[in-house]
Design a protein around this motif. Sequence first.
Motif, mmCIF file in Angstrom:
data_model
loop_
_atom_site.group_PDB
_atom_site.id
_atom_site.type_symbol
_atom_site.label_atom_id
_atom_site.label_comp_id
_atom_site.label_asym_id
_atom_site.label_seq_id
_atom_site.Cartn_x
_atom_site.Cartn_y
_atom_site.Cartn_z
ATOM 1 N N ARG A 53 4.753 -7.944 11.341
ATOM 2 C CA ARG A 53 5.485 -8.220 12.373
ATOM 3 C C ARG A 53 6.133 -9.737 12.642
ATOM 4 N N ARG A 54 6.459 -10.200 11.397
ATOM 5 C CA ARG A 54 7.075 -11.890 11.592
ATOM 6 C C ARG A 54 8.480 -11.529 11.827
ATOM 7 N N PRO A 55 8.984 -12.675 12.667
ATOM 8 C CA PRO A 55 10.660 -12.595 12.830
ATOM 9 C C PRO A 55 11.212 -12.973 11.538
ATOM 10 N N GLY A 56 12.696 -12.837 11.826
ATOM 11 C CA GLY A 56 13.461 -13.273 10.634
ATOM 12 C C GLY A 56 14.011 -11.925 9.725
ATOM 13 N N VAL A 57 13.469 -10.792 10.141
ATOM 14 C CA VAL A 57 14.230 -9.519 9.424
ATOM 15 C C VAL A 57 15.097 -8.662 10.295
ATOM 16 N N ARG A 58 16.183 -8.244 9.843
ATOM 17 C CA ARG A 58 17.188 -7.320 10.656
ATOM 18 C C ARG A 58 16.413 -6.226 11.090
ATOM 19 N N ASP A 59 16.659 -5.514 12.279
ATOM 20 C CA ASP A 59 16.278 -4.217 12.605
ATOM 21 C C ASP A 59 16.425 -3.260 11.648
ATOM 22 N N ALA A 60 17.649 -3.071 10.932
ATOM 23 C CA ALA A 60 17.892 -2.118 10.112
ATOM 24 C C ALA A 60 16.898 -2.411 8.695
ATOM 25 N N THR A 61 16.689 -3.393 8.605
ATOM 26 C CA THR A 61 15.781 -3.771 7.213
ATOM 27 C C THR A 61 14.328 -3.300 7.423
ATOM 28 N N VAL A 62 14.229 -3.666 8.968
ATOM 29 C CA VAL A 62 12.635 -3.183 9.261
ATOM 30 C C VAL A 62 12.346 -1.996 9.154
ATOM 31 N N GLN A 63 13.500 -0.945 9.886
ATOM 32 C CA GLN A 63 13.256 0.519 9.605
ATOM 33 C C GLN A 63 13.254 0.998 8.343
ATOM 34 N N HIS A 64 13.996 0.510 7.341
ATOM 35 C CA HIS A 64 14.115 0.731 5.991
ATOM 36 C C HIS A 64 12.709 0.467 5.217
ATOM 37 N N VAL A 65 12.134 -0.564 5.812
ATOM 38 C CA VAL A 65 10.744 -0.766 4.884
ATOM 39 C C VAL A 65 9.883 -0.051 5.524
ATOM 40 N N LEU A 66 9.603 0.280 6.982
ATOM 41 C CA LEU A 66 8.739 1.143 7.538
ATOM 42 C C LEU A 66 8.694 2.650 7.122
ATOM 43 N N LYS A 67 10.208 3.020 6.829
ATOM 44 C CA LYS A 67 10.433 4.396 6.369
ATOM 45 C C LYS A 67 9.914 4.594 4.875
ATOM 46 N N ALA A 68 10.027 3.500 4.101
ATOM 47 C CA ALA A 68 9.353 3.736 2.576
ATOM 48 C C ALA A 68 7.763 3.426 2.801
ATOM 49 N N ALA A 69 7.418 2.769 3.761
ATOM 50 C CA ALA A 69 5.811 2.625 3.883
ATOM 51 C C ALA A 69 5.298 3.975 4.384
ATOM 52 N N ALA A 70 6.039 4.770 5.123
ATOM 53 C CA ALA A 70 5.387 6.126 5.358
ATOM 54 C C ALA A 70 5.675 6.780 4.280
ATOM 55 N N GLU A 71 6.531 6.902 3.606
ATOM 56 C CA GLU A 71 6.625 7.921 2.438
ATOM 57 C C GLU A 71 5.780 7.730 1.571
ATOM 58 N N LEU A 72 5.181 6.281 1.095
ATOM 59 C CA LEU A 72 4.248 6.089 0.328
ATOM 60 C C LEU A 72 2.909 6.148 0.730
ATOM 61 N N ASP A 73 2.706 6.682 2.215
ATOM 62 C CA ASP A 73 1.334 6.831 2.743
ATOM 63 C C ASP A 73 0.825 5.546 2.827
ATOM 64 N N TYR A 74 1.420 4.499 2.990
ATOM 65 C CA TYR A 74 0.896 3.180 2.787
ATOM 66 C C TYR A 74 0.268 2.841 4.372
ATOM 67 N N LEU A 75 0.696 3.404 5.359
ATOM 68 C CA LEU A 75 0.361 3.225 6.811
ATOM 69 C C LEU A 75 -0.177 4.759 7.224
ATOM 70 N N PRO A 76 -1.256 4.618 7.865
ATOM 71 C CA PRO A 76 -1.485 5.938 8.669
ATOM 72 C C PRO A 76 -0.731 6.138 9.874
ATOM 73 N N GLY A 77 -0.904 7.302 10.437
ATOM 74 C CA GLY A 77 0.063 7.619 11.564
ATOM 75 C C GLY A 77 -0.058 6.735 12.569
ATOM 76 N N ASN A 78 -1.165 6.394 12.946
ATOM 77 C CA ASN A 78 -1.277 5.476 14.049
ATOM 78 C C ASN A 78 -0.927 4.140 13.971
ATOM 79 N N ASP A 79 -1.333 3.580 12.852
ATOM 80 C CA ASP A 79 -0.774 2.197 12.367
ATOM 81 C C ASP A 79 0.847 2.261 12.283
ATOM 82 N N LEU A 80 1.398 3.574 11.534
ATOM 83 C CA LEU A 80 2.969 3.417 11.609
ATOM 84 C C LEU A 80 3.530 3.416 12.838
#
Length: 351
Positions: A36-63
């Motif tokens: 959660r550091r600054p300097g990343v566009r909102d669209a890119t943030v959502q793209h990265v988080l979507k990939a993390a969810a697909e790969l089960d990198y983050l548990p549901g609460n953390d996501l």
Amino acid sequence: MPHAAPALPDDRRARVIDIARTAKVSTATVDRVLNRRPGVRDATVQHVLKAAAELDYLPGNDLYAALAPPPLQLVFLLPAGTNRFIRMLGDMVGYSQEHFAPFNVRCRTEYIESFDPKALADALLRHGRRCNGIAAMALEHPAVREAVGALAARGVPVITLISDLADSKRAAYIGLDNRAAGRTAAYLIGRFIGPRAAKVALIAGSLSYSAHQEREAGFLHLIDEMFARLQVVGLREGQDDAQKNYRQTRALLDQHPELAGIYNIGGASDGVARALKEAGREHQVVFVGHGLTPDTRSLLIDGSMDAVITQSPQVTLMNCVRIFANLRDGRETLAGVESTRSQVIFRENLP
């Protein structure tokens, strides 16, 4: 078709490099997003988080926590001193955090030197660099108006509370109709004194507050309209300080031994009451002030104060928080905001 995340062996947990490959960004970008550091566009943030969810990198609460926006950092900028209502308001910010939780905000109180416009302007600019919004008791001064304008230009809204700032870029004002409050005080004092000729006096915190100017104006207008036999013998400033209010009241009683009424426009009414008690006049001089606090409550009970004009500190704080949340979420500024109601409290209707 959407890009599918690559399958990983059952025994291997996804890594940052896997998320970067799936999201087609650098590992540094993934690191910034996940931490959660600054300097990343909102669209890119959502793209990265979507990939993390697909790969089960983050548990549901953390996501969920990662997807939630960071809380608004809000500052309540209040004058230091012996004004018990202001101090109560500031303390309430600290222990009301659970009530603010639904709005996803973090609030804190900062105190500054009272009645110093340069100190207020400097504090606005300083705290405005590190927060998302400021609620402040405004002083009428070009430096304060300029600071509020500078913050508005940077997207940091300022709410004025209790005392407004005319012709400024503030986002909203939360407080009483102060002219009506002054008229109410005049009506109470005039009715308590009755039809006889008498002298009344006013003590303000400072006329640097537009609230105190407006209360004075409202008071004087209603006295002229309804109580022609009452003579206002002047306005003194006590700077919301109990000791200064004590000295000002003693001076008024010495100068006008027949004084029949006092309206304390600001705070620190305990100083006024102490002077009345020492002079043995606490049940002879009609005394009306502002702000229901433990101190003014006890003064009402012992009869040294006749009435207190007040507003709810809880509603004041919640209105400020709601306005900041409205501005963040793109709603109408005053959506869901309660109107500030003036209450007149006597000994017999103490809540």
